[in-house]
Design an enzyme around this catalytic site. Structure first.
Site, PDB file in Angstrom:
ATOM      1  N   ARG A  58       0.800  -1.145  -0.097  1.00 51.65           N
ATOM      2  CA  ARG A  58      -0.032  -0.064  -0.017  1.00 51.65           C
ATOM      3  C   ARG A  58       0.930   1.266   0.053  1.00 51.65           C
ATOM      4  NH1 ARG A  58      -3.015  -2.196   5.235  1.00 51.65           N
ATOM      5  NH2 ARG A  58      -1.008  -2.879   5.190  1.00 51.65           N
ATOM      6  N   ASP A  60       2.268   5.119  -0.246  1.00 50.67           N
ATOM      7  CA  ASP A  60       2.305   6.020   0.231  1.00 50.67           C
ATOM      8  C   ASP A  60       1.729   7.202  -0.920  1.00 50.67           C
ATOM      9  OD1 ASP A  60       1.916   5.943   3.047  1.00 50.67           O
ATOM     10  OD2 ASP A  60       4.214   5.498   2.898  1.00 50.67           O
ATOM     11  N   ARG A 212      12.120   4.690   3.152  1.00 53.60           N
ATOM     12  CA  ARG A 212      12.184   6.252   3.153  1.00 53.60           C
ATOM     13  C   ARG A 212      12.907   6.683   4.460  1.00 53.60           C
ATOM     14  NH1 ARG A 212       6.351   8.322   2.099  1.00 53.60           N
ATOM     15  NH2 ARG A 212       7.367  10.268   2.649  1.00 53.60           N
TER      16      ARG A 212
END
Lengths: 272, 272
Positions: A58, A60, A212
């Protein structure tokens, strides 16, 4: 983790998208999500009945995908009554998704208990940093633009310390819903070409924001603000505040999702 | 082909742009051109006086550049009075060009008789075809989307027939202003990766639309509509109508311009 209902056939989709205009994969109260565009296109095939689409990852808001995988269930009757085939499903979804920058590259019939998310045993992400003074023109919204020169050698040294099985609490979003912070990172590799630094990350699965947060920390090392060893210290701290900031979404691409058996093997993947 | 006037210093610029929103390199009666954005940014450095910017290759509307080269003349006095350096010129132009997708990657001082256009002895273009049924999502406006499967083997055979010194009248836009249709094509090579076909073209110089007309003809060969030998026949016909259609601008990138001496050698090019 439910299988397809009686009378339904499960289909796998190989999906590419430019994440820029979307609120992310998942449906939100406001804004357009990749999931909602796919689900609305699929519902056009079943007289606007609701269709749920489940993804392997999923992503972002702003995160791109070259190789997202998803699944959905459609009435088995469509195969006979409407001549539904993998190619026709691919083309019909692409037709109904226009002009959104989402493309179903391939579709395949899968067993009713197959799940794009839970059957996946490998995810590969790419993070791209454009490291030069001039802002990106051609790669706008597809790179993280970092102006100060980054030294890839200490970044590589630090990346190597994150590879392996660890408690990644320090690199996990506070909103992360995974039960365990333990993950096995199989690859975290830097490839440097001109002003572009490409960071390849591979694991069975990742925590929320893990890639990230690792990249945002490696950037501190590349700038010389952190020594490589501080990354190992941050990992051991088991505290999100001990690691570096979250790198922007723009540079992140979900490149590939792996399964014990490639569901798209017979379609020739993205080949026509 | 005029040199810099007395009291002026000539500067070379390495320029990257996304061609999508522009009417092309060259100023037009209407629409925004890359040249006009650069010239307006440069004029901000000289109290809004007019500044002319000359490019190595005047790319058409929609054509991209990763390595365009241009030159402009600025009063030599700016070096002392305003401390103008290559890096400051690069940063100032980038600041004034925001938010247009144009970036000056590097700037360098060059001799007054140096010309981005006439001193160039090599141009390298890349043409990208996305060959798959699904439309591009990530590479929208950066590829030519061709749905029918192309066979690269006969395309390579046909490309080899175009390499060398030839009269390229059949592959030249009717509006082409070059005095001679003779050109030496040094490289026309296909690289295939997944659904992407990359065509690399190199020559001292090209005729107007030459790369796009060659690609549009190779596509006919890849589809099986033409035999490779028909490309040699089309070349020998010296008639634009004998060759294939012009491929769209979206897939074309000016990658590199070569000079006897690299003007950006001391700047480390695109490296920070």
């Amino acid at each position: 983790m439910t299988g397809a209902a009686d009378g339904a056939t499960r289909w796998a989709l190989l999906v590419e998208y430019d994440g820029t205009p979307f609120v992310g994969w998942q449906r939100q109260a406001t804004g357009v999500s990749v999931q909602s565009v796919l689900e609305q296109a699929a519902s056009r095939l079943v007289n606007d009945a609701a269709v749920a689409v489940t993804a392997a990852g999923r992503t972002d808001a702003g995160v791109h995908a070259a190789g997202q995988v998803a699944h959905l269930d459609l009435p088995t009757g469509l195969i006979e009554s409407r001549g539904l085939t993998p190619k026709r499903l691919r083309d019909a979804l692409n037709f109904h998704m226009r002009p959104h920058p989402i493309a179903v590259v391939a579709a395949a019939m899968v067993p009713p208990d197959w799940s794009a998310r839970f059957s996946a045993n490998r995810r590969r992400y790419l993070y791209r940093i454009l490291n030069r003074p001039a802002r990106p023109a051609l790669e706008r919204s597809r790179v993280w633009h970092v102006k100060p020169p980054l030294d890839p050698l200490p970044m590589r040294e630090a990346a190597a310390m994150l590879v392996g099985r660890h408690d990644f609490t320090s690199f996990r979003a506070t909103a992360c819903q995974a039960k365990s912070p333990l993950r096995t990172l199989d690859r975290l590799e830097l490839v440097v070409a001109g002003g572009l630094i490409e960071i390849h990350a591979e694991a069975r699965s990742f925590l929320h924001h893990q890639v990230r947060n690792m990249v945002g920390t490696l950037k501190l090392v590349g700038e010389g603000r952190w020594q490589p060893g501080q990354v190992a210290t941050a990992l051991a701290a088991l505290d999100r505040a001990a690691a570096g900031p979250t790198a922007p979404a723009d540079g992140l691409f979900l490149m590939e999702v792996g399964y014990a058996q490639d569901p798209f093997a017979e379609t020739g993947l993205s080949l026509p």
